[in-house]
Design a protein around this motif. Sequence first.
Motif, PDB file in Angstrom:
ATOM      1  N   VAL A  26       4.456   1.924  -7.805  1.00  0.00           N
ATOM      2  CA  VAL A  26       3.557   0.919  -8.382  1.00  0.00           C
ATOM      3  C   VAL A  26       3.624   0.950  -9.908  1.00  0.00           C
ATOM      4  O   VAL A  26       3.726  -0.102 -10.552  1.00  0.00           O
ATOM      5  CB  VAL A  26       2.102   1.148  -7.903  1.00  0.00           C
TER       6      VAL A  26
ATOM      7  N   LEU B  53       3.710  -6.405  -3.492  1.00  0.00           N
ATOM      8  CA  LEU B  53       3.313  -6.928  -2.190  1.00  0.00           C
ATOM      9  C   LEU B  53       3.776  -6.003  -1.061  1.00  0.00           C
ATOM     10  O   LEU B  53       3.028  -5.733  -0.120  1.00  0.00           O
ATOM     11  CB  LEU B  53       3.877  -8.335  -1.995  1.00  0.00           C
TER      12      LEU B  53
ATOM     13  N   LEU C  92       1.658  -2.900  -0.900  1.00  0.00           N
ATOM     14  CA  LEU C  92       0.395  -3.158  -0.202  1.00  0.00           C
ATOM     15  C   LEU C  92       0.604  -3.035   1.302  1.00  0.00           C
ATOM     16  O   LEU C  92      -0.193  -2.411   2.008  1.00  0.00           O
ATOM     17  CB  LEU C  92      -0.137  -4.551  -0.549  1.00  0.00           C
ATOM     18  N   TYR C  93       1.691  -3.623   1.781  1.00  0.00           N
ATOM     19  CA  TYR C  93       2.012  -3.523   3.208  1.00  0.00           C
ATOM     20  C   TYR C  93       2.282  -2.077   3.612  1.00  0.00           C
ATOM     21  O   TYR C  93       1.756  -1.593   4.614  1.00  0.00           O
ATOM     22  CB  TYR C  93       3.225  -4.399   3.521  1.00  0.00           C
TER      23      TYR C  93
ATOM     24  N   ILE D 247      -1.240  -0.025   3.252  1.00  0.00           N
ATOM     25  CA  ILE D 247      -2.418  -0.445   4.013  1.00  0.00           C
ATOM     26  C   ILE D 247      -2.150  -0.577   5.509  1.00  0.00           C
ATOM     27  O   ILE D 247      -2.946  -0.112   6.324  1.00  0.00           O
ATOM     28  CB  ILE D 247      -2.987  -1.762   3.443  1.00  0.00           C
TER      29      ILE D 247
END
Length: 167
Positions: free
Chosen positions: A18, A59, A62-63, A66
């Motif tokens: 990140v 993105l 995030l997948y 999470i």
Amino acid sequence: MGIFETRITILALRIAQVILAIVVLGLTAYVAHWWSNYWHAMSPSQINFLIFDAVWTMLVLLYLIIVPWRFDYSIANHIFAILTAELLTMIFWFAGFIALAVFLADRVCFGHVCSAAKAAAVFGAFEWAVFVGTTVLAARQIIRARGSGGASARGKPDPNLNIQEGV
């Protein structure tokens, strides 16, 4: 289990991914903004692709963070979907930093914008290297689970690259 397969290590690698994506996004956005203001034209496709890479990475992360954590055994939490996301992102970063490095090699380049573009290529290479590591860990986990006939052999990963304690 090795030190590189603990949940804390995987989380640290995700945090590094990140941070590197944000750094590359900032550097390439600066170069794109300068290019459009100075040349009054669209920025080079190599810069635009690294911007895409950074947004795509956020993105995908995030997948990758999470979905395994929140959705136990859904179709979105399939081990091959996780490996595919890792692999695609790794390929995108490789293509992005190589394209920018080749673009910068042919130019007479000086000043802050040139330094920012070169730094974006270097940080893109670091991001690629980190994704190589996490992709290898995901692939190793699939191979290990296939050999043992575990839950991952049926496509049901645990959080953080399906790392099972005590295996």
